[in-house]
Write a protein that holds these residues in place. Structure first.
Motif, PDB file in Angstrom:
ATOM      1  N   SER A  38       9.627  20.431  28.624  1.00 45.69           N
ATOM      2  CA  SER A  38       8.766  19.297  28.258  1.00 45.69           C
ATOM      3  C   SER A  38       9.399  18.411  27.195  1.00 45.69           C
ATOM      4  CB  SER A  38       7.417  19.813  27.745  1.00 45.69           C
ATOM      5  OG  SER A  38       7.552  20.368  26.436  1.00 45.69           O
ATOM      6  N   GLY A  39      10.442  18.932  26.533  1.00 49.04           N
ATOM      7  CA  GLY A  39      11.126  18.150  25.507  1.00 49.04           C
ATOM      8  C   GLY A  39      10.570  18.329  24.111  1.00 49.04           C
ATOM      9  N   HIS A  40       9.566  19.187  23.950  1.00 44.76           N
ATOM     10  CA  HIS A  40       8.956  19.376  22.629  1.00 44.76           C
ATOM     11  C   HIS A  40       9.616  20.485  21.811  1.00 44.76           C
ATOM     12  CE1 HIS A  40       5.655  16.553  23.012  1.00 44.76           C
ATOM     13  NE2 HIS A  40       5.396  17.016  24.224  1.00 44.76           N
ATOM     14  N   ALA A  41      10.376  21.357  22.448  1.00 43.61           N
ATOM     15  CA  ALA A  41      10.986  22.470  21.719  1.00 43.61           C
ATOM     16  C   ALA A  41      12.089  21.962  20.801  1.00 43.61           C
ATOM     17  CB  ALA A  41      11.540  23.497  22.702  1.00 43.61           C
ATOM     18  N   VAL A  42      12.184  22.567  19.625  1.00 44.68           N
ATOM     19  CA  VAL A  42      13.249  22.234  18.679  1.00 44.68           C
ATOM     20  C   VAL A  42      13.962  23.518  18.299  1.00 44.68           C
ATOM     21  CG1 VAL A  42      12.061  20.203  17.779  1.00 44.68           C
ATOM     22  CG2 VAL A  42      11.699  22.418  16.687  1.00 44.68           C
ATOM     23  N   GLY A  83      -1.537  28.942  13.632  1.00 38.95           N
ATOM     24  CA  GLY A  83      -2.418  28.269  12.685  1.00 38.95           C
ATOM     25  C   GLY A  83      -1.696  27.723  11.470  1.00 38.95           C
ATOM     26  N   THR A  84      -0.470  28.199  11.214  1.00 40.53           N
ATOM     27  CA  THR A  84       0.218  27.832   9.973  1.00 40.53           C
ATOM     28  C   THR A  84       1.610  27.242  10.169  1.00 40.53           C
ATOM     29  OG1 THR A  84       1.053  30.105   9.792  1.00 40.53           O
ATOM     30  CG2 THR A  84      -1.016  29.590   8.648  1.00 40.53           C
ATOM     31  N   GLU A  85       2.190  27.394  11.369  1.00 44.99           N
ATOM     32  CA  GLU A  85       3.558  26.933  11.595  1.00 44.99           C
ATOM     33  C   GLU A  85       3.625  26.055  12.846  1.00 44.99           C
ATOM     34  OE1 GLU A  85       6.721  30.088  10.683  1.00 44.99           O
ATOM     35  OE2 GLU A  85       4.982  31.289  11.279  1.00 44.99           O
ATOM     36  N   PRO A  86       4.702  25.252  12.981  1.00 44.45           N
ATOM     37  CA  PRO A  86       4.855  24.412  14.185  1.00 44.45           C
ATOM     38  C   PRO A  86       5.353  25.235  15.371  1.00 44.45           C
ATOM     39  CG  PRO A  86       6.729  24.082  12.742  1.00 44.45           C
ATOM     40  CD  PRO A  86       5.779  24.993  11.996  1.00 44.45           C
ATOM     41  N   LEU A  87       4.520  26.157  15.814  1.00 46.35           N
ATOM     42  CA  LEU A  87       4.890  27.085  16.877  1.00 46.35           C
ATOM     43  C   LEU A  87       3.826  27.111  17.961  1.00 46.35           C
ATOM     44  CD1 LEU A  87       5.898  30.200  14.707  1.00 46.35           C
ATOM     45  CD2 LEU A  87       7.470  28.527  15.706  1.00 46.35           C
ATOM     46  N   VAL A  88       4.275  27.283  19.192  1.00 48.61           N
ATOM     47  CA  VAL A  88       3.379  27.651  20.280  1.00 48.61           C
ATOM     48  C   VAL A  88       3.667  29.112  20.598  1.00 48.61           C
ATOM     49  CG1 VAL A  88       2.748  27.305  22.694  1.00 48.61           C
ATOM     50  CG2 VAL A  88       3.227  25.329  21.240  1.00 48.61           C
ATOM     51  N   ASP A 145       8.081  20.270  18.094  1.00 45.34           N
ATOM     52  CA  ASP A 145       7.909  19.129  17.194  1.00 45.34           C
ATOM     53  C   ASP A 145       6.433  18.827  16.936  1.00 45.34           C
ATOM     54  OD1 ASP A 145       7.304  18.213  19.723  1.00 45.34           O
ATOM     55  OD2 ASP A 145       8.862  16.681  19.789  1.00 45.34           O
ATOM     56  N   ASP A 146       5.589  19.065  17.929  1.00 48.17           N
ATOM     57  CA  ASP A 146       4.145  18.846  17.793  1.00 48.17           C
ATOM     58  C   ASP A 146       3.436  19.913  18.623  1.00 48.17           C
ATOM     59  OD1 ASP A 146       1.428  17.932  18.338  1.00 48.17           O
ATOM     60  OD2 ASP A 146       2.045  16.018  17.460  1.00 48.17           O
ATOM     61  N   LYS A 147       2.835  20.886  17.962  1.00 50.82           N
ATOM     62  CA  LYS A 147       2.314  22.047  18.694  1.00 50.82           C
ATOM     63  C   LYS A 147       1.142  21.696  19.611  1.00 50.82           C
ATOM     64  CE  LYS A 147      -0.122  23.520  14.485  1.00 50.82           C
ATOM     65  NZ  LYS A 147      -0.145  24.539  13.407  1.00 50.82           N
ATOM     66  N   GLU A 148       0.293  20.771  19.191  1.00 50.49           N
ATOM     67  CA  GLU A 148      -0.849  20.407  20.036  1.00 50.49           C
ATOM     68  C   GLU A 148      -0.388  19.666  21.286  1.00 50.49           C
ATOM     69  OE1 GLU A 148      -3.835  21.378  19.747  1.00 50.49           O
ATOM     70  OE2 GLU A 148      -3.833  22.227  17.726  1.00 50.49           O
ATOM     71  N   LEU A 149       0.554  18.730  21.100  1.00 54.13           N
ATOM     72  CA  LEU A 149       1.078  18.001  22.255  1.00 54.13           C
ATOM     73  C   LEU A 149       1.805  18.943  23.210  1.00 54.13           C
ATOM     74  CD1 LEU A 149       2.475  14.640  20.785  1.00 54.13           C
ATOM     75  CD2 LEU A 149       0.493  14.959  22.280  1.00 54.13           C
ATOM     76  N   ALA A 150       2.611  19.843  22.637  1.00 58.37           N
ATOM     77  CA  ALA A 150       3.364  20.780  23.475  1.00 58.37           C
ATOM     78  C   ALA A 150       2.424  21.681  24.267  1.00 58.37           C
ATOM     79  CB  ALA A 150       4.295  21.621  22.606  1.00 58.37           C
TER      80      ALA A 150
END
Length: 243
Positions: free
Chosen positions: A238-242, A207-212, A173-178
């Motif tokens: 962590s709860g950030h994965a969608v 750099g372009t998608e909501p991915l880690v 949901d938020d790559k930087e937070l994750a």
């Protein structure tokens, strides 16, 4: 050709046909390009793919031995294989790493006066001759190395061991937070400690998608899988994965 089927089933992204052709006809080498021919991959006489990392090693070592590798340095990206760096160390070749993208490679080369750089995907820059990747030029440079050394591509690459690699992309949901979750960072530190100098972890945001992106290189596939999923599981927990 209809404008949308460039390299349909062939070229550097579908190299299987070239591998078969080289082996069946006992050819010395084959070259494959992408649609605009700025990337080049090769096939050696045994039908094995010669990636950008292998090309950087072969050409870097050749230039170094002849005193032509400026600053004794090759510019790579963070995605180059740890096996390449170990081979460079043995050959006395220094290296720099940039972000993914040949524009970053060239910017580093231009700023620091280096003459060889590239990506594993086959973007290889010989700055004495061009300012960007050029597949035909890369082919000619490899042919020059083979002709002047009298060695085949398989012989030229024999001291380079490419480590197994596994890359898993986790949608979040938020790559930087994750990425910066303490539990994820801790998992990354544990993986790095376990691998030590036998592999590496690359943990970064797309750099372009909501991915880690979680990438591990290790001495065998089993270790790659174990270490990658240690971090992937931490991201999911962590709860950030969608989905």
């Amino acid at each position: 050709p209809n404008g949308t089927n460039i390299n349909n089933g062939c070229g550097s992204t579908h190299i299987e046909g070239l591998q078969k052709l080289v082996k069946e006809n006992k050819l010395a080498v084959g070259f494959a390009y992408d649609g605009d021919a700025d990337r080049c991959l090769a096939v050696d006489e045994n039908g094995e793919v010669v990636t950008g990392d292998v090309i950087l090693y072969i050409c870097g070592k050749f230039l170094k031995e002849r005193g032509l590798l400026k600053n004794d340095t090759v510019v790579t990206t963070v995605m180059s294989n740890i096996g390449l760096y170990k081979a460079f160390d043995r050959a006395g070749i220094k290296y720099e790493q940039t972000a993914v993208g040949d524009k970053y490679v060239y910017a580093n080369m231009q700023a620091n006066g280096h003459c060889l750089g590239g990506e594993d995907s086959g973007h290889i820059i010989f700055s004495e001759h061009a300012v960007t990747g050029d597949g035909i030029l890369t082919s000619l440079m490899l042919c020059q190395v083979m002709a002047e050394t009298g060695k085949s591509l398989a012989e030229l690459r024999k001291d380079l061991k490419i480590y197994p690699q596994l890359l898993v992309n986790v949608r979040v949901d938020d790559k930087e937070l994750a990425l910066n979750e303490p539990s994820v960072q801790q998992a990354g530190k544990e993986v790095e400690a376990a691998l030590a100098d036998t592999g590496r972890l690359l943990l970064r945001c797309s750099g372009t998608e909501p991915l880690v992106r979680v990438m591990v290189e290790a001495q065998d596939d089993e270790t790659c899988n174990e270490m990658v999923y240690k971090v992937v599981d931490a991201i999911k927990a962590s709860g950030h994965a969608v989905s």
